[in-house]
Write a protein that holds these residues in place. Structure first.
Motif, PDB file in Angstrom:
ATOM      1  N   TRP A  21       1.503  34.479   4.226  1.00 29.45           N
ATOM      2  CA  TRP A  21       1.970  35.412   3.197  1.00 29.45           C
ATOM      3  C   TRP A  21       3.342  35.539   2.864  1.00 29.45           C
ATOM      4  CZ3 TRP A  21       0.066  36.765  -1.192  1.00 29.45           C
ATOM      5  CH2 TRP A  21       0.262  37.889  -1.943  1.00 29.45           C
ATOM      6  N   GLU A  38      -4.840  34.697 -10.645  1.00 26.01           N
ATOM      7  CA  GLU A  38      -5.449  34.809  -9.535  1.00 26.01           C
ATOM      8  C   GLU A  38      -5.816  33.458  -8.681  1.00 26.01           C
ATOM      9  OE1 GLU A  38      -9.237  36.978  -7.357  1.00 26.01           O
ATOM     10  OE2 GLU A  38      -7.957  38.164  -8.410  1.00 26.01           O
ATOM     11  N   GLN A  42      -4.722  31.909  -5.135  1.00 26.47           N
ATOM     12  CA  GLN A  42      -5.622  31.559  -3.983  1.00 26.47           C
ATOM     13  C   GLN A  42      -5.314  29.923  -3.546  1.00 26.47           C
ATOM     14  OE1 GLN A  42      -9.659  31.888  -5.245  1.00 26.47           O
ATOM     15  NE2 GLN A  42      -9.529  34.097  -5.858  1.00 26.47           N
ATOM     16  N   TYR A  45      -1.669  29.895  -1.716  1.00 24.90           N
ATOM     17  CA  TYR A  45      -1.751  30.424  -0.432  1.00 24.90           C
ATOM     18  C   TYR A  45      -2.339  29.497   0.412  1.00 24.90           C
ATOM     19  CZ  TYR A  45      -2.498  33.531   3.133  1.00 24.90           C
ATOM     20  OH  TYR A  45      -2.633  34.038   4.396  1.00 24.90           O
ATOM     21  N   MET A 100      -7.995  38.339  -2.447  1.00 28.52           N
ATOM     22  CA  MET A 100      -6.761  38.597  -3.145  1.00 28.52           C
ATOM     23  C   MET A 100      -6.808  39.136  -4.784  1.00 28.52           C
ATOM     24  SD  MET A 100      -5.597  34.683  -2.150  1.00 28.52           S
ATOM     25  CE  MET A 100      -5.776  33.957  -0.821  1.00 28.52           C
ATOM     26  N   CYS A 102      -4.022  39.376  -8.247  1.00 30.40           N
ATOM     27  CA  CYS A 102      -2.814  39.098  -8.880  1.00 30.40           C
ATOM     28  C   CYS A 102      -2.813  39.784 -10.114  1.00 30.40           C
ATOM     29  CB  CYS A 102      -2.732  37.490  -9.126  1.00 30.40           C
ATOM     30  SG  CYS A 102      -1.348  37.151 -10.180  1.00 30.40           S
ATOM     31  N   LEU A 145      -4.622  40.835  -0.009  1.00 26.69           N
ATOM     32  CA  LEU A 145      -3.460  40.268  -0.256  1.00 26.69           C
ATOM     33  C   LEU A 145      -3.194  40.471  -1.954  1.00 26.69           C
ATOM     34  CD1 LEU A 145      -2.977  36.853   1.602  1.00 26.69           C
ATOM     35  CD2 LEU A 145      -2.121  39.021   2.412  1.00 26.69           C
ATOM     36  N   GLU A 210       0.253  42.992   1.761  1.00 28.72           N
ATOM     37  CA  GLU A 210      -0.638  42.876   2.660  1.00 28.72           C
ATOM     38  C   GLU A 210      -1.326  44.008   3.215  1.00 28.72           C
ATOM     39  OE1 GLU A 210      -0.922  40.419   7.089  1.00 28.72           O
ATOM     40  OE2 GLU A 210       0.850  40.119   5.769  1.00 28.72           O
TER      41      GLU A 210
END
Length: 216
Positions: A21, A38, A42, A45, A100, A102, A145, A210
């Protein structure tokens, strides 16, 4: 703090999630990885985390795998976990569920986004889902995250509107808590049984979070 050098393989897995992260965040913040929604978050990451797997493999019988959009049953409903990180050594297994979020000021289409209240509530919903995955044995750990380029959500000048019942600002601390404040005209019922402390970090024009619940 979990160590990437730990003998315990589950501790190495958790440390890899955090290190990935930080590496992801710095690359995004410095413009090396473009993230516009998003889905790209994904994928990028997961790619960074995948690169760490050889570094955290210390024994011949250790196996690690990453699965995106993993389908599971939780609380009697079908769900898709953004990322599942699985590890196995001998007959021992460890699973970390990662959700996650975003939120960018401008959507991938180029239009300006609204509905920040729905995004804030969504962070809390992810925490709730992660608790469900743990309580139902889908995973042993759950990590959220979150990234955003909207500084006013991280460092607000005031918290007067009702959306701040879903406080995601830097330094926010909450839980156990039950939230029912309606958002977007829809009823809400989010129950969190763990304790959370939010600590955002800033790289470039982005903020990164996080979050993992602690047992009370």
């Amino acid at each position: 703090m979990p160590s990437i050098e730990a003998e315990n393989f589950s501790e190495r897995m958790r440390a890899a999630v955090s290190l990935s992260w930080v590496m992801f965040s710095r690359k995004v913040g410095n413009g090396l990885i473009p993230i516009n929604k998003e889905a790209s978050m994904q994928l990028q990451y997961a790619y960074v985390l995948q690169q760490l797997i050889p570094l955290i493999t210390f024994h011949d019988d250790e196996k690690f795998e990453i699965e995106l959009e993993s389908g599971v049953r939780a609380n009697g409903r079908s769900r898709e976990i953004d990322l599942l990180f699985r590890g196995q050594i001998g007959n021992q297994n460890h699973v970390i569920a990662v959700e996650m979020k975003c939120y960018r000021t401008f959507a991938a289409s180029g239009g300006k986004r609204g509905a920040t209240d729905i995004f804030m509530k969504g962070v809390y919903e992810d925490l709730h889902l992660l608790e469900q995955y743990i309580s139902e044995g889908v995973a042993q750990e759950g990590v959220a995250l979150v990234m955003s380029d909207m500084e006013r959500l991280v460092q607000p000048s005031s918290k007067d509107s009702k959306c701040w019942d879903y406080d995601i600002s830097h330094g926010a601390s909450f839980g156990p808590i039950q939230l029912t404040t309606p958002i977007g005209g829809r009823e809400v019922n989010i129950n969190l049984s763990r304790k959370y402390s939010l600590d955002w970090i800033n790289y470039g024009s982005f903020w990164f979070l996080e979050a993992q619940g602690e047992n009370v």
